[in-house]
Write a protein that holds these residues in place. Structure first.
Motif, PDB file in Angstrom:
ATOM      1  N   LEU A 130       0.839  -1.202   0.000  1.00 14.86           N
ATOM      2  CA  LEU A 130       0.000   0.000   0.000  1.00 14.86           C
ATOM      3  C   LEU A 130       0.874   1.252   0.000  1.00 14.86           C
ATOM      4  O   LEU A 130       0.588   2.214  -0.722  1.00 14.86           O
ATOM      5  N   ALA A 131       1.943   1.244   0.782  1.00 11.71           N
ATOM      6  CA  ALA A 131       2.860   2.389   0.810  1.00 11.71           C
ATOM      7  C   ALA A 131       3.439   2.635  -0.585  1.00 11.71           C
ATOM      8  O   ALA A 131       3.496   3.784  -1.047  1.00 11.71           O
ATOM      9  N   ALA A 132       3.849   1.570  -1.259  1.00 10.16           N
ATOM     10  CA  ALA A 132       4.393   1.706  -2.615  1.00 10.16           C
ATOM     11  C   ALA A 132       3.329   2.248  -3.560  1.00 10.16           C
ATOM     12  O   ALA A 132       3.608   3.131  -4.384  1.00 10.16           O
ATOM     13  N   ARG A 133       2.124   1.738  -3.437  1.00  6.42           N
ATOM     14  CA  ARG A 133       1.010   2.189  -4.296  1.00  6.42           C
ATOM     15  C   ARG A 133       0.724   3.671  -4.081  1.00  6.42           C
ATOM     16  O   ARG A 133       0.409   4.406  -5.017  1.00  6.42           O
ATOM     17  N   GLY A 136       2.971   5.827  -2.816  1.00  3.96           N
ATOM     18  CA  GLY A 136       4.193   6.598  -2.979  1.00  3.96           C
ATOM     19  C   GLY A 136       4.685   7.253  -1.696  1.00  3.96           C
ATOM     20  O   GLY A 136       5.211   8.364  -1.714  1.00  3.96           O
ATOM     21  N   VAL A 137       4.504   6.531  -0.574  1.00  5.60           N
ATOM     22  CA  VAL A 137       4.918   7.053   0.738  1.00  5.60           C
ATOM     23  C   VAL A 137       5.731   5.992   1.470  1.00  5.60           C
ATOM     24  O   VAL A 137       5.696   4.819   1.114  1.00  5.60           O
ATOM     25  N   PRO A 138       6.477   6.374   2.531  1.00  3.28           N
ATOM     26  CA  PRO A 138       7.261   5.395   3.281  1.00  3.28           C
ATOM     27  C   PRO A 138       6.389   4.433   4.095  1.00  3.28           C
ATOM     28  O   PRO A 138       5.258   4.766   4.461  1.00  3.28           O
ATOM     29  N   TYR A 139       6.967   3.283   4.399  1.00  3.72           N
ATOM     30  CA  TYR A 139       6.320   2.262   5.231  1.00  3.72           C
ATOM     31  C   TYR A 139       7.144   2.041   6.486  1.00  3.72           C
ATOM     32  O   TYR A 139       8.378   2.026   6.438  1.00  3.72           O
ATOM     33  N   ALA A 140       6.441   1.839   7.606  1.00  2.00           N
ATOM     34  CA  ALA A 140       7.093   1.456   8.864  1.00  2.00           C
ATOM     35  C   ALA A 140       6.403   0.204   9.401  1.00  2.00           C
ATOM     36  O   ALA A 140       5.170   0.139   9.464  1.00  2.00           O
ATOM     37  N   GLU A 141       7.193  -0.780   9.773  1.00  2.00           N
ATOM     38  CA  GLU A 141       6.686  -2.044  10.323  1.00  2.00           C
ATOM     39  C   GLU A 141       6.383  -1.841  11.807  1.00  2.00           C
ATOM     40  O   GLU A 141       7.291  -1.586  12.600  1.00  2.00           O
ATOM     41  N   GLY A 142       5.112  -1.972  12.167  1.00  4.54           N
ATOM     42  CA  GLY A 142       4.697  -1.762  13.548  1.00  4.54           C
ATOM     43  C   GLY A 142       5.396  -2.650  14.556  1.00  4.54           C
ATOM     44  O   GLY A 142       5.685  -2.226  15.677  1.00  4.54           O
ATOM     45  N   ASP A 143       5.696  -3.884  14.172  1.00  2.00           N
ATOM     46  CA  ASP A 143       6.374  -4.797  15.102  1.00  2.00           C
ATOM     47  C   ASP A 143       7.743  -4.269  15.516  1.00  2.00           C
ATOM     48  O   ASP A 143       8.221  -4.562  16.604  1.00  2.00           O
ATOM     49  N   ASP A 144       8.361  -3.456  14.655  1.00  2.00           N
ATOM     50  CA  ASP A 144       9.686  -2.913  14.970  1.00  2.00           C
ATOM     51  C   ASP A 144       9.648  -1.891  16.104  1.00  2.00           C
ATOM     52  O   ASP A 144      10.685  -1.560  16.679  1.00  2.00           O
ATOM     53  N   PHE A 145       8.464  -1.391  16.433  1.00  2.00           N
ATOM     54  CA  PHE A 145       8.313  -0.413  17.509  1.00  2.00           C
ATOM     55  C   PHE A 145       8.131  -1.076  18.877  1.00  2.00           C
ATOM     56  O   PHE A 145       8.128  -0.395  19.894  1.00  2.00           O
ATOM     57  N   HIS A 146       7.938  -2.414  18.903  1.00  2.00           N
ATOM     58  CA  HIS A 146       7.738  -3.130  20.172  1.00  2.00           C
ATOM     59  C   HIS A 146       9.026  -3.174  20.984  1.00  2.00           C
ATOM     60  O   HIS A 146      10.090  -3.488  20.433  1.00  2.00           O
ATOM     61  N   PRO A 147       8.933  -2.915  22.287  1.00  2.00           N
ATOM     62  CA  PRO A 147      10.091  -3.187  23.143  1.00  2.00           C
ATOM     63  C   PRO A 147      10.364  -4.701  23.157  1.00  2.00           C
ATOM     64  O   PRO A 147       9.451  -5.511  22.960  1.00  2.00           O
ATOM     65  N   GLN A 148      11.599  -5.082  23.402  1.00  2.00           N
ATOM     66  CA  GLN A 148      11.975  -6.497  23.411  1.00  2.00           C
ATOM     67  C   GLN A 148      11.128  -7.303  24.398  1.00  2.00           C
ATOM     68  O   GLN A 148      10.798  -8.455  24.144  1.00  2.00           O
ATOM     69  N   ALA A 149      10.764  -6.699  25.519  1.00  2.00           N
ATOM     70  CA  ALA A 149       9.950  -7.397  26.523  1.00  2.00           C
ATOM     71  C   ALA A 149       8.600  -7.816  25.944  1.00  2.00           C
ATOM     72  O   ALA A 149       8.086  -8.894  26.268  1.00  2.00           O
ATOM     73  N   ASN A 150       8.009  -6.983  25.088  1.00  2.00           N
ATOM     74  CA  ASN A 150       6.729  -7.336  24.462  1.00  2.00           C
ATOM     75  C   ASN A 150       6.900  -8.523  23.518  1.00  2.00           C
ATOM     76  O   ASN A 150       6.076  -9.444  23.501  1.00  2.00           O
ATOM     77  N   ILE A 151       7.962  -8.505  22.733  1.00  2.00           N
ATOM     78  CA  ILE A 151       8.208  -9.605  21.795  1.00  2.00           C
ATOM     79  C   ILE A 151       8.421 -10.908  22.559  1.00  2.00           C
ATOM     80  O   ILE A 151       7.876 -11.950  22.189  1.00  2.00           O
ATOM     81  N   GLU A 172      -4.634  -7.713  -4.949  1.00  2.00           N
ATOM     82  CA  GLU A 172      -6.071  -7.385  -4.961  1.00  2.00           C
ATOM     83  C   GLU A 172      -6.470  -6.655  -3.687  1.00  2.00           C
ATOM     84  O   GLU A 172      -7.231  -5.680  -3.731  1.00  2.00           O
ATOM     85  N   ILE A 173      -5.970  -7.120  -2.560  1.00  2.00           N
ATOM     86  CA  ILE A 173      -6.282  -6.489  -1.272  1.00  2.00           C
ATOM     87  C   ILE A 173      -5.747  -5.051  -1.254  1.00  2.00           C
ATOM     88  O   ILE A 173      -6.446  -4.114  -0.840  1.00  2.00           O
ATOM     89  N   THR A 174      -4.525  -4.876  -1.719  1.00  2.00           N
ATOM     90  CA  THR A 174      -3.907  -3.544  -1.769  1.00  2.00           C
ATOM     91  C   THR A 174      -4.708  -2.600  -2.652  1.00  2.00           C
ATOM     92  O   THR A 174      -4.946  -1.444  -2.286  1.00  2.00           O
ATOM     93  N   GLU A 175      -5.137  -3.085  -3.784  1.00  2.00           N
ATOM     94  CA  GLU A 175      -5.918  -2.248  -4.694  1.00  2.00           C
ATOM     95  C   GLU A 175      -7.246  -1.851  -4.056  1.00  2.00           C
ATOM     96  O   GLU A 175      -7.664  -0.689  -4.162  1.00  2.00           O
ATOM     97  N   ARG A 176      -7.916  -2.786  -3.379  1.00  2.00           N
ATOM     98  CA  ARG A 176      -9.176  -2.460  -2.689  1.00  2.00           C
ATOM     99  C   ARG A 176      -8.930  -1.381  -1.638  1.00  2.00           C
ATOM    100  O   ARG A 176      -9.717  -0.452  -1.488  1.00  2.00           O
ATOM    101  N   ALA A 177      -7.836  -1.517  -0.905  1.00  2.00           N
ATOM    102  CA  ALA A 177      -7.511  -0.543   0.153  1.00  2.00           C
ATOM    103  C   ALA A 177      -7.246   0.834  -0.457  1.00  2.00           C
ATOM    104  O   ALA A 177      -7.769   1.847   0.030  1.00  2.00           O
ATOM    105  N   ALA A 178      -6.440   0.886  -1.511  1.00  2.00           N
ATOM    106  CA  ALA A 178      -6.112   2.170  -2.134  1.00  2.00           C
ATOM    107  C   ALA A 178      -7.359   2.853  -2.681  1.00  2.00           C
ATOM    108  O   ALA A 178      -7.540   4.068  -2.498  1.00  2.00           O
TER     109      ALA A 178
END
Length: 172
Positions: free
Chosen positions: A24-27, A29-44, A155-161
Motif C-alpha cells: 500500500l505504501a508503494a502504491r 508513494g509514501v514510506p512504510y514502517a513495520e509496527g512490530d519494529d516499535f515493540h520493546p523487546q519485553a513485548n516480543i 487485490e487487497i492492496t488495490e481495494r484498500a487504495a
C-alpha cells in the motif's frame, strides 16, 4: 486526495498487515514502517511465549507508532499496527490527528490458515483467539475503511487504495 494520509494498516494477527502495508505504501508513494519494529523487546518475548500483551505493555509501543505517524503528518506514510481497541486508535489519533485506518478483515479460518504457514514470526497461532476477543471494529465516527483479506495481496492492496480515495482530506 491531495494531501497524503498517514495510514495505519490494522487488524488481528495474520490478516496480512506486514504484507499489505509495504504494498500500500508503494502504491501511495509514501514510506512504510513495520509496527512490530516499535515493540520493546519485553513485548516480543511475552508474545513469543504465548502470553497476550496488556494495555500497559502496549502503551510505549502505541506512543512510538504515534510519534512516527505525527512526524509524517502532511507527508503521508503507512504503518502496520494491530490497533485492536478503540482506546488504542484514540491514542494514535491523539498523537497524529489526521491518521486513518485500513482495517484488514476476514474469515477466522482463512486467517488461522495463513498464520499457520508463516515462517519466523513471533506471534503464535494460539494467540488468535485473544486477538479476536480484544478486537473492537472501526466505529462510524473513526476515519477509516474495512478491507476484506480474501484474494491476492495485490487485490487487497488495490481495494484498500481505492477505498482510501473516498476519505476526506486529513486533518493537520
Amino acid at each position: 486526495m491531495n494531501t497524503p494520509h498517514v495510514v495505519v494498516v490494522m487488524g488481528v494477527a495474520g490478516t496480512g498487515k506486514t504484507t499489505i502495508g509495504p504494498l500500500l505504501a508503494a502504491r501511495l508513494g509514501v514510506p512504510y514502517a513495520e509496527g512490530d519494529d516499535f515493540h520493546p523487546q519485553a513485548n516480543i518475548a511475552k508474545m513469543s511465549a504465548g502470553t497476550p500483551l496488556t494495555d500497559e505493555d502496549r502503551r510505549p509501543w502505541l506512543d512510538a507508532i504515534g510519534a512516527w505517524a505525527h512526524g509524517r503528518a502532511g507527508l503521508g506514510g503507512v504503518v502496520s499496527c494491530s490497533a485492536l481497541k478503540r482506546s488504542y486508535r484514540d491514542r494514535l489519533r491523539a498523537a497524529a490527528p489526521g491518521v486513518v485506518f485500513v482495517h484488514l478483515t476476514g474469515d477466522r479460518a482463512l486467517i488461522e490458515d495463513r498464520m499457520s504457514h508463516r515462517q519466523g514470526h513471533f506471534m503464535p497461532t494460539a494467540l488468535l483467539d485473544s486477538q479476536f476477543a480484544t478486537l473492537q471494529p472501526l466505529q462510524a465516527d473513526e476515519a477509516g475503511v474495512d478491507v476484506d483479506v480474501s484474494g491476492s495481496p495485490e487485490e487487497i492492496t488495490e481495494r484498500a487504495a481505492l477505498a482510501l480515495e473516498d476519505l476526506p482530506e486529513p486533518v493537520q
